[in-house]
Design an enzyme around this catalytic site. Structure first.
Site, PDB file in Angstrom:
ATOM      1  N   GLY A 148      -1.994   6.951 -13.815  1.00 25.69           N
ATOM      2  CA  GLY A 148      -3.614   7.375 -14.257  1.00 25.69           C
ATOM      3  C   GLY A 148      -4.094   8.341 -12.934  1.00 25.69           C
ATOM      4  NE  ARG A 171       4.846  -0.912 -11.684  1.00 29.29           N
ATOM      5  CZ  ARG A 171       3.520  -0.861 -11.751  1.00 29.29           C
ATOM      6  NH1 ARG A 171       3.168  -1.539 -12.931  1.00 29.29           N
ATOM      7  NH2 ARG A 171       2.592  -0.645 -11.055  1.00 29.29           N
ATOM      8  N   GLY A 200       7.412   1.461  -0.687  1.00 30.89           N
ATOM      9  CA  GLY A 200       6.549   2.250  -0.136  1.00 30.89           C
ATOM     10  C   GLY A 200       6.279   1.749   1.259  1.00 30.89           C
ATOM     11  CB  CYS A 272      -7.969  -3.381  -9.852  1.00 36.56           C
ATOM     12  SG  CYS A 272      -6.334  -3.861  -9.940  1.00 36.56           S
TER      13      CYS A 272
END
Lengths: 346, 345
Positions: A148, A171, A200, A272
């Site tokens: 997104g 993913r 990462g 989040c």
């Protein structure tokens, strides 16, 4: 399980705010429709007829295009003058008005097969806005799936090169599919977009000082999701170790993101979750490590003007000493989203 | 005993109508002369000593004369009599007129004054269609159930509809309350007295409401009765409770009946207006409760529609064994299902 944990932690951390946040988290969330510039569709007119508005252009005061002018935002009790803040351009996101619980219908493909809008938590747009992607920037999205935010970044039409990475292969294939549903193939060529599946945390060893802008939207306890979904829940006993080591993983990811940023470039950390352990504490840890281990000086860029600008759409937690946080509220049931902006000085 | 019979006979005389089978109320304790129209009470006092058997075998007449005159004689004012006459005339069929007078007499025998009777019929015109026999039987039933003098009259005058409900329905509700919900006889009487509309409620709804309050809220029978629980709709109760629960202000007691917080009392939740509830009990803004009601109404509607089936989406199999669920963004194609993606714990 998650709820018990939250009750224990957040009632202390958030105090009187917690009951309102709690009921919002347990009730249906609110979405925003990220408009797809690359598609041509009447859906958008329909939505606007239903009362949706682009919250970005309807903020209090305007986003500054020119960094030399002072922001004219004055909203409520602000004794300090908000410093100018630039936002990524061209992003539009429709939301229904405050208190309106109408749902968005799924977007339909146009004649080229591209969808006209992408439904997401409108607050998720804020980290991308705050990142301030400007013309011909190179951007790294370190934890990009499901895609997104990567899509939001592409909407700016300012990205010279986007690298979208996620640890999981499945993913990242989902990420690919998302981008393909929205962006014309011509803009997804190898010179413009690279999708990778690396860990990462080791980015510091792959590429250093390479990107103008880096988005580090880390894995977290995804508070809202954890409350509603039992499947593979991060609060289940089998994942205790994983959950406890999240802050460390997050700090490593942020550090890697910092290393990947050019001096003078910006890093945006977002989660989040409401948990200070995964938010402010992680930022402080990473900043410290960057200095101690790599001699990198970072400046915290205040996002207060952003919060003030969009306080008519979102509820922000008051008095956060580092970064800003959108908190869920029944009338504006977005978030939780935490964001913090850092600038590499050296 | 004699007085009672006399009253009935006097009424019969007055009305020129002898119903064949008016049953005499068994538990009729006292007839308050003051409740009767003054003309009647005079008569009563005069004629006690003049009782003759012939009164007991009055000539039967088939049709009653419903006239303004007869209504006035019963003690209604002109205005009231006109109103009644009009309402009855407008009703279909000649039967209405035939029954009305005896219906009215039953209400008078119950001890209600003309003004009350008039108000009652105004509120509940269906009463006109209830045969006097049925009416009397229903009143008797309520007495049997524990609605004593005073309460009975008050209940009927506040909620006349209760007399339009068949005895069978009343019986099944009462049976339900006693046998399924384990209310005592006394408690059932109180429920009937305070929340007479309960006799019209669907038993399934009633059961759900009871179980919700008993199990989910951990409230026992005595408190339910005291707070007049059955006056409130299920939705109202559920909504206020769920709001508190989701805010973390109400906990379902565990197996030992304990909670880690002090739950607000049922009385304080239900018997206050919405503003007070929202501000004082829930400590929230009116706007929050407003939006919450809308959201909850939609939730319930969808639950009903799906009958509690588990929502599963085949596209939703993106879960990883080792990964975090970074799912704050939903797949476009899921659309609405993204909204419904929840399995409550």
């Amino acid at each position: 399980m998650a709820l018990q944990h939250f009750d224990a932690t957040y009632s202390a951390q958030l105090g009187a705010l917690w009951p309102s946040i709690r009921v919002a988290l347990l009730s249906e969330r609110k979405y925003g429709a990220l408009l797809n510039h690359f598609s041509h569709n009447l859906d958008v007119e329909e939505l606007q007829a239903q009362g949706c508005k682009d919250f970005i252009s309807n903020g209090e005061g305007k986003p500054e295009e020119d960094s030399s002018s002072v922001s004219t935002v004055t909203h409520g009790g602000g004794s300090r003058q908000p410093s100018p803040l630039r936002l990524s351009p061209n992003i539009r996101c429709l939301v229904f008005p405050r208190g309106d619980i109408t749902r968005f219908r799924p977007a339909r493909p146009d004649k080229f097969g591209l969808l006209s809008y992408y439904l997401l938590d409108a607050a998720s747009i804020l980290p991308c806005l705050a990142l301030d992607v400007q013309e011909s920037h190179t951007v790294l999205d370190l934890c990009a799936a499901p895609g997104g935010k990567a899509l939001v970044l592409l909407q700016t039409q300012s990205v010279r090169f986007l690298c979208a990475n996620d640890l999981s292969v499945s993913r990242t294939s989902r990420l690919k599919r998302v981008l393909q549903s929205y962006v014309p193939k011509a803009l997804l060529t190898d010179d413009k977009l690279r999708i990778t599946s690396f860990d990462g945390t080791i980015w510091g060893e792959i590429e250093r000082n390479a990107f103008d802008r880096v988005l580090v939207d880390v894995p977290c306890t995804t508070d809202r999701h954890s409350l509603m979904e039992d499947d593979n829940n991060i609060f289940s006993r089998s994942r205790v170790g994983e959950r406890r080591s999240l802050p460390q993983l997050q700090a490593e990811l942020l550090l890697a993101g910092i290393l990947a940023t050019c001096p003078g470039g910006d890093v945006l950390y977002s989660t989040c979750t409401l948990s200070a352990n995964q938010n402010q504490a992680v930022v402080q840890q990473a900043v410290q490590l960057a200095e101690e281990q790599h001699g990198i000086q970072l400046q915290v860029i205040s996002l207060c003007p952003l919060a003030q600008m969009f306080s008519n759409t979102f509820h922000f937690a008051p008095n956060l000493h580092l970064g800003e946080m959108v908190i869920p509220h029944l009338a504006a049931n977005f978030g939780p989203i935490y964001l913090c902006k850092l600038r590499r000085l050296t | 005993m004699g007085t009672r019979v006399v009253v009935l006979q006097v009424l019969r005389q007055k009305l020129n109508y002898v119903p064949n089978s008016t049953s005499i109320p068994v538990q009729f304790k006292t007839c308050k002369a003051s409740n009767l129209p003054s003309s009647l009470s005079c008569r009563l006092l005069c004629s006690v000593s003049n009782l003759t058997p012939s009164l007991l075998q009055h000539n039967k007449r088939n049709s009653a004369e419903l006239s303004l005159r007869s209504l006035l004689d019963m003690g209604f004012t002109e205005y009231q009599a006109e109103q009644l006459y009009d309402s009855v005339s407008r009703m279909k069929g000649g039967n209405a007129a035939k029954h009305v007078l005896s219906t009215l007499s039953v209400l008078f025998v119950l001890g209600l004054n003309p003004t009350t009777v008039h108000k009652l019929l105004d509120k509940c015109p269906e009463l006109y269609t209830v045969k006097d026999v049925q009416l009397q039987q229903r009143i008797t039933q309520l007495r049997h159930l524990g609605l004593v003098e005073g309460s009975l009259q008050r209940t009927v005058s506040h909620y006349p509809k209760i007399l339009t409900v068949p005895m069978k329905s009343v019986k099944s509700v009462v049976q339900f309350l006693r046998e399924k919900c384990l209310f005592t006889t006394q408690q059932v009487a109180e429920i009937l007295r305070d929340s007479p509309a309960v006799v019209l409620e669907d038993l399934d709804q009633l059961e759900y409401k009871f179980q919700y309050v008993y199990f989910r809220m951990g409230v026992k029978q005595a408190e339910m009765v005291k707070c007049r629980l059955f006056r409130f709709s299920l939705d109202n109760v559920r909504c206020r409770h769920t709001f508190l629960e989701r805010r973390g202000l109400y906990q379902t007691p565990d197996k030992k009946g304990q909670t880690t917080i002090i739950n607000p009392k049922l009385d304080g939740i239900l018997n206050v207006d919405e503003g007070t509830f929202t501000a004082d009990v829930a400590q929230a803004s009116p706007e929050e409760y407003d939006v919450f009601q809308k959201l909850l109404a939609r939730e319930w509607k969808e639950e009903e529609f799906e009958h509690g089936s588990i929502e599963s989406y085949s596209e939703d199999d993106e879960k990883e064994e080792e990964e975090e669920e970074d799912n704050e963004e939903e797949e476009e194609t899921r659309g609405k299902s993204g909204y419904n993606k929840k399995k409550k714990k």
